[in-house]
Motif scaffolding. Sequence first.
Motif, short mmCIF file in Angstrom:
data_model
loop_
_atom_site.label_atom_id
_atom_site.label_comp_id
_atom_site.label_asym_id
_atom_site.label_seq_id
_atom_site.Cartn_x
_atom_site.Cartn_y
_atom_site.Cartn_z
N LEU A 141 2.16 -63.27 27.98
CA LEU A 141 2.28 -62.41 29.16
C LEU A 141 3.26 -63.02 30.17
O LEU A 141 4.08 -62.32 30.76
CB LEU A 141 0.92 -62.21 29.83
N LYS A 142 3.17 -64.32 30.35
CA LYS A 142 4.09 -65.00 31.25
C LYS A 142 5.52 -64.86 30.76
O LYS A 142 6.44 -64.57 31.54
CB LYS A 142 3.73 -66.47 31.40
N LYS A 143 5.72 -65.03 29.48
CA LYS A 143 7.05 -64.90 28.89
C LYS A 143 7.62 -63.51 29.12
O LYS A 143 8.82 -63.35 29.38
CB LYS A 143 6.97 -65.20 27.39
N ILE A 144 6.77 -62.51 29.07
CA ILE A 144 7.21 -61.12 29.28
C ILE A 144 7.54 -60.86 30.74
O ILE A 144 8.56 -60.23 31.06
CB ILE A 144 6.12 -60.14 28.80
N TRP A 145 6.69 -61.34 31.66
CA TRP A 145 6.76 -60.90 33.06
C TRP A 145 7.43 -61.87 34.02
O TRP A 145 7.70 -61.53 35.17
CB TRP A 145 5.35 -60.59 33.57
N GLU A 146 7.74 -63.09 33.60
CA GLU A 146 8.31 -64.06 34.53
C GLU A 146 9.72 -63.62 34.99
O GLU A 146 10.39 -62.84 34.31
CB GLU A 146 8.37 -65.44 33.89
N PRO A 147 10.15 -64.11 36.16
CA PRO A 147 11.49 -63.78 36.65
C PRO A 147 12.56 -64.16 35.63
O PRO A 147 12.46 -65.20 34.96
CB PRO A 147 11.62 -64.62 37.93
N ASN A 148 13.56 -63.31 35.51
CA ASN A 148 14.68 -63.54 34.58
C ASN A 148 14.22 -63.67 33.13
O ASN A 148 14.82 -64.40 32.34
CB ASN A 148 15.46 -64.80 34.99
N SER A 149 13.15 -62.97 32.81
CA SER A 149 12.63 -63.00 31.45
C SER A 149 13.70 -62.56 30.45
O SER A 149 14.46 -61.63 30.69
CB SER A 149 11.41 -62.07 31.33
N VAL A 157 8.80 -61.39 21.70
CA VAL A 157 7.49 -61.96 22.01
C VAL A 157 6.88 -62.61 20.77
O VAL A 157 6.33 -63.71 20.83
CB VAL A 157 6.53 -60.87 22.56
N ASN A 158 6.99 -61.91 19.66
CA ASN A 158 6.46 -62.40 18.40
C ASN A 158 7.41 -61.95 17.29
O ASN A 158 7.64 -60.75 17.12
CB ASN A 158 5.07 -61.82 18.17
N PRO A 159 7.98 -62.89 16.54
CA PRO A 159 8.97 -62.53 15.52
C PRO A 159 8.44 -61.61 14.43
O PRO A 159 9.22 -60.99 13.71
CB PRO A 159 9.40 -63.89 14.94
N GLU A 160 7.13 -61.49 14.35
CA GLU A 160 6.54 -60.59 13.35
C GLU A 160 6.45 -59.15 13.85
O GLU A 160 6.11 -58.25 13.07
CB GLU A 160 5.15 -61.09 12.95
N TRP A 161 6.73 -58.95 15.13
CA TRP A 161 6.63 -57.61 15.70
C TRP A 161 7.97 -56.89 15.62
O TRP A 161 9.02 -57.52 15.45
CB TRP A 161 6.13 -57.70 17.13
N PRO A 162 7.98 -55.55 15.78
CA PRO A 162 9.21 -54.76 15.60
C PRO A 162 10.31 -55.10 16.60
O PRO A 162 10.04 -55.53 17.73
CB PRO A 162 8.73 -53.32 15.81
N ASP A 163 11.53 -54.90 16.17
CA ASP A 163 12.69 -55.09 17.04
C ASP A 163 12.91 -53.81 17.85
O ASP A 163 13.95 -53.16 17.75
CB ASP A 163 13.92 -55.43 16.19
N GLU A 164 11.90 -53.47 18.66
CA GLU A 164 11.91 -52.27 19.49
C GLU A 164 11.81 -52.68 20.95
O GLU A 164 11.11 -53.63 21.30
CB GLU A 164 10.74 -51.35 19.14
N PRO A 165 12.52 -51.97 21.86
CA PRO A 165 12.50 -52.36 23.27
C PRO A 165 11.12 -52.18 23.91
O PRO A 165 10.42 -51.19 23.64
CB PRO A 165 13.51 -51.41 23.90
N ILE A 166 10.71 -53.14 24.73
CA ILE A 166 9.47 -53.01 25.50
C ILE A 166 9.79 -52.25 26.78
O ILE A 166 10.70 -52.63 27.53
CB ILE A 166 8.88 -54.38 25.86
N GLN A 167 9.04 -51.19 27.03
CA GLN A 167 9.15 -50.45 28.28
C GLN A 167 7.99 -50.87 29.17
O GLN A 167 6.83 -50.63 28.84
CB GLN A 167 9.13 -48.94 28.01
N LEU A 168 8.31 -51.51 30.30
CA LEU A 168 7.28 -52.12 31.13
C LEU A 168 6.93 -51.25 32.34
O LEU A 168 7.80 -50.67 32.99
CB LEU A 168 7.74 -53.49 31.61
N TYR A 169 5.62 -51.22 32.64
CA TYR A 169 5.10 -50.47 33.78
C TYR A 169 4.14 -51.37 34.55
O TYR A 169 3.27 -52.02 33.97
CB TYR A 169 4.37 -49.21 33.32
N GLY A 170 4.28 -51.39 35.88
CA GLY A 170 3.39 -52.22 36.67
C GLY A 170 3.39 -51.83 38.13
O GLY A 170 4.21 -51.01 38.58
N PRO A 171 2.48 -52.41 38.91
CA PRO A 171 2.38 -52.09 40.34
C PRO A 171 3.61 -52.55 41.11
O PRO A 171 4.33 -53.47 40.71
CB PRO A 171 1.15 -52.87 40.79
N GLY A 172 3.83 -51.91 42.26
CA GLY A 172 4.90 -52.32 43.15
C GLY A 172 4.55 -53.59 43.91
O GLY A 172 3.41 -54.08 43.85
#
Length: 314
Positions: A141-149, A157-172
């Motif tokens: 989670l830190k790797k995903i959300w940290e500044p300048n990730s 995130v995990n080399p076994e997971w698809p090479d698909e873009p992550i679309q992120l949603y979160g609070p302001g």
Amino acid sequence: MKLRKSLQAAGALVLSLSLVVGCSSNNPNAKENGGGLSGKIQIDGSSTVYPVSQAVAEEFMKKNPGVNITVSQSGTGGGFEKWAKQETDLSDASRQIKEEEKKNAEKAGLDPIEVPVAKDGITVVVNKENDFVDKLTVEQLKKIWEPNSKVKTWKDVNPEWPDEPIQLYGPGTSSGTFDYFTEEIVGEEGKSRTDYTQSEDDNTLVQGVTGDKNALGYFGYAYYKENKEKLKALPIDAGKGAVTPTDETIQSGKYTPLSRPIYVYASKQAMEKEHIKKFMEFYLTEGKELVPKVGFVPLKDEKYQASLKELGIE
């Protein structure tokens, strides 16, 4: 029906009735003829706490139709700003008040009183169609959300997971959920990547994740529970095994580090007004029964009793 919309629809009817009855008194803090309460209460702040306060306000107004309560949501930080300007009477918060916010309130002549009202577990969710992510570690989670990730795809995130873009949603950034999540996950409050879809309205985040198979987001537990048929909550591993957010794991604190109390902030000055005092008493007695009905986890009874005493209600 979305949680916020369903609560607002019911609230609109109650508010309209309360306005009709309430207009018989020219003094908003006076008691009506016959001994009923009369007055206005303005509440603003956390979108996470909003469903609890809205539900309690509706029930209180049914019993006290001379009282008009308006509950809004501009984020925890936005709520504290309005409170310090004395635009509101009570402030909903999904984190504790910051020192600067407390000083601003005190400069405005307010003596803040912190009132825990329930427990929440910030829930990390993906689209229901996501069939490859079954949990995340705090480190991921830190790797995903940290500044300048550098994370752009699931494969990052995990080399076994698809090479698909992550679309992120979160609070302001005005959100207490944002503050809490960044402190616990990233390691410093307010530090986060900025290239994600932000909203102070949790229902907007829900819609974003449900509409995109590659989405990941986080928000309050109640909004997940209201939409669990359309979302997939991810167990979080903080080093002792992955734990799914449930009423039991949030209550016990086992769902770590994202279990947290949520609050309503009152002031000694507000508590001098009889209709506000009675509302807060109702919130912590009869109103606490509504907490699980809107998707949150009640506190232990002794916590509510301690808050009553702190508010000067015996």
